[in-house]
Design an enzyme around this catalytic site. Structure first.
Site, PDB file in Angstrom:
ATOM      1  N   ASP A  34       0.864  -1.183   0.000  1.00  0.00           N
ATOM      2  CA  ASP A  34       0.000   0.000   0.000  1.00  0.00           C
ATOM      3  C   ASP A  34       0.897   1.227   0.000  1.00  0.00           C
ATOM      4  O   ASP A  34       2.113   1.101   0.033  1.00  0.00           O
ATOM      5  CB  ASP A  34      -0.839   0.039   1.277  1.00  0.00           C
ATOM      6  CG  ASP A  34      -1.804  -1.108   1.359  1.00  0.00           C
ATOM      7  OD1 ASP A  34      -2.554  -1.304   0.408  1.00  0.00           O
ATOM      8  OD2 ASP A  34      -1.797  -1.813   2.383  1.00  0.00           O
ATOM      9  N   LYS A  56      -3.841   3.343  -2.042  1.00  0.00           N
ATOM     10  CA  LYS A  56      -4.806   4.381  -2.374  1.00  0.00           C
ATOM     11  C   LYS A  56      -4.156   5.443  -3.235  1.00  0.00           C
ATOM     12  O   LYS A  56      -3.006   5.784  -3.052  1.00  0.00           O
ATOM     13  CB  LYS A  56      -5.309   5.057  -1.107  1.00  0.00           C
ATOM     14  CG  LYS A  56      -6.233   4.207  -0.312  1.00  0.00           C
ATOM     15  CD  LYS A  56      -6.682   4.983   0.904  1.00  0.00           C
ATOM     16  CE  LYS A  56      -7.552   4.115   1.778  1.00  0.00           C
ATOM     17  NZ  LYS A  56      -7.982   4.805   2.979  1.00  0.00           N
ATOM     18  N   MET A 170      -7.262   7.162  11.119  1.00  0.00           N
ATOM     19  CA  MET A 170      -8.058   7.525   9.927  1.00  0.00           C
ATOM     20  C   MET A 170      -9.117   8.580  10.267  1.00  0.00           C
ATOM     21  O   MET A 170     -10.193   8.583   9.672  1.00  0.00           O
ATOM     22  CB  MET A 170      -8.780   6.276   9.349  1.00  0.00           C
ATOM     23  CG  MET A 170      -7.849   5.140   9.022  1.00  0.00           C
ATOM     24  SD  MET A 170      -8.742   3.650   8.522  1.00  0.00           S
ATOM     25  CE  MET A 170      -9.387   3.073  10.087  1.00  0.00           C
TER      26      MET A 170
HETATM   27  N1  SAH Z   1      -2.259  -0.884  10.174  1.00  0.00           N
HETATM   28  C1  SAH Z   1      -1.894   0.486  10.472  1.00  0.00           C
HETATM   29  C2  SAH Z   1      -3.090   1.412  10.491  1.00  0.00           C
HETATM   30  C3  SAH Z   1      -3.838   1.474   9.172  1.00  0.00           C
HETATM   31  S1  SAH Z   1      -5.093   2.711   9.169  1.00  0.00           S
HETATM   32  C4  SAH Z   1      -1.145   0.533  11.800  1.00  0.00           C
HETATM   33  O1  SAH Z   1      -1.130  -0.451  12.547  1.00  0.00           O
HETATM   34  O2  SAH Z   1      -0.525   1.569  12.073  1.00  0.00           O
HETATM   35  C5  SAH Z   1      -4.188   4.108   8.591  1.00  0.00           C
HETATM   36  C6  SAH Z   1      -4.145   5.172   9.668  1.00  0.00           C
HETATM   37  O3  SAH Z   1      -3.068   4.933  10.555  1.00  0.00           O
HETATM   38  C7  SAH Z   1      -3.914   6.569   9.156  1.00  0.00           C
HETATM   39  O4  SAH Z   1      -5.112   7.163   8.720  1.00  0.00           O
HETATM   40  C8  SAH Z   1      -3.387   7.256  10.392  1.00  0.00           C
HETATM   41  O5  SAH Z   1      -4.434   7.577  11.286  1.00  0.00           O
HETATM   42  C9  SAH Z   1      -2.561   6.157  11.037  1.00  0.00           C
HETATM   43  N2  SAH Z   1      -1.122   6.242  10.713  1.00  0.00           N
HETATM   44  C10 SAH Z   1      -0.388   5.321  10.079  1.00  0.00           C
HETATM   45  N3  SAH Z   1       0.905   5.707   9.991  1.00  0.00           N
HETATM   46  C11 SAH Z   1       0.975   6.908  10.608  1.00  0.00           C
HETATM   47  C12 SAH Z   1       2.032   7.838  10.851  1.00  0.00           C
HETATM   48  N4  SAH Z   1       3.301   7.596  10.460  1.00  0.00           N
HETATM   49  N5  SAH Z   1       1.730   8.994  11.511  1.00  0.00           N
HETATM   50  C13 SAH Z   1       0.477   9.261  11.915  1.00  0.00           C
HETATM   51  N6  SAH Z   1      -0.558   8.419  11.716  1.00  0.00           N
HETATM   52  C14 SAH Z   1      -0.318   7.264  11.073  1.00  0.00           C
END
Ligand code: SAH
Length: 251
Positions: A34, A56, A170
């Protein structure tokens, strides 16, 4: 038939990749990924590894989940080592469970390699512990994707009345509504909130506010971003180690 590794890529800082993830990335014949917080990870792959982007573009999935499942299946027929790489942890809002079920139903062997989820590590890099003795005895990780005023919301808003930590993933585009909803269920207007953008990377930015003013302060931050609601946010005054070190290195 090959084997599929549902692999967590961690939140951004490349050193937050697990040793196991690094091993399968180096062995991979194909990597299906992704939009990753750190695309440098792909450079670890061996020569000749195929890359397939299924993330996306402009907020829209270029491939629906069913087709991603199909890609995994086709790759498993063609290759020995198939790495499905996902930001953070594959089972924390990563749809890894759906992919695992699909592979199981088709008799494809798979393995889950957990990753460091952004839900914990990004607050940590902003100097915010998700639990702290005497401040918060629990934390929740909640989807912010669902608009709070949606009918038949599956989110148990009434359970969020305690001072314990809530991390919304998100949720940036629903920040206004999330903050209003939390005030509506009885949280004080001056309750602390942090929004952290591009966490664990050199571009990390954190905005601190209250339920009342956070939307105006943070709405234009770049994504990915997450929201932390809770008294633990106040610990950042002392614990903000990472952004302090970024400022020092910028001098
Ligand atoms: N599987 C991922 C989450 C997927 S949903 C995990 O465990 O982290 C995607 C969301 O994760 C984004 O919309 C945001 O809210 C958060 N996210 C992921 N990476 C991030 C980062 N480096 N900084 C801030 N938010 C992050």
């Amino acid at each position: 038939m090959g084997k599929v590794y549902l692999t967590g890529a961690g939140p951004g800082d490349i050193e937050l990749l697990t040793l196991k993830a690094a091993r399968v990335i180096k062995e991979a014949d194909v990597i299906i990924y992704d939009r990753l917080a750190n695309p440098e990870i792909l450079q670890m792959a061996k020569n000749g590894c195929e890359f397939i982007y299924v993330g996306k573009a402009d907020g829209k999935h270029i491939l629906p989940q069913e087709q991603i499942n199909e890609v995994l299946y086709e790759c498993a027929k063609k290759y020995d080592v198939v790495v499905r790489l996902k930001g953070g942890d594959p089972f924390v809002f990563g749809r890894g469970g759906e992919e695992g079920k699909y592979l199981y139903e088709r008799g494809i062997e798979f393995e889950v390699i957990p990753g460091i989820t952004s839900a914990i590590s990004v607050p940590a890099y902003a100097g915010i512990p998700v639990t702290h003795r005497g401040v918060s005895v629990s934390f929740r990780v909640v989807t912010g994707h669902e608009a709070p005023n949606k009918e038949a919301s599956q989110i148990p808003w009434e359970n969020f009345k305690t001072d314990d930590t809530i991390v919304f993933l998100m949720g940036l585009h629903n920040l206004d509504q999330i903050a209003k909803k939390l005030i509506e269920i009885g949280k004080p207007r001056d309750f602390p909130v942090a929004v952290i953008s591009k966490g664990t990377t050199p571009e990390q930015r954190t905005v601190i506010g209250t339920l009342e003013d956070i939307y105006e302060k943070a709405k234009d931050l770049p994504t990915p971003a997450l929201i932390v609601v809770g008294k633990v946010v106040e610990l950042r005054d002392e614990l903000n180690w990472f952004e302090r070190s970024l400022e020092l290195s910028a001098v």
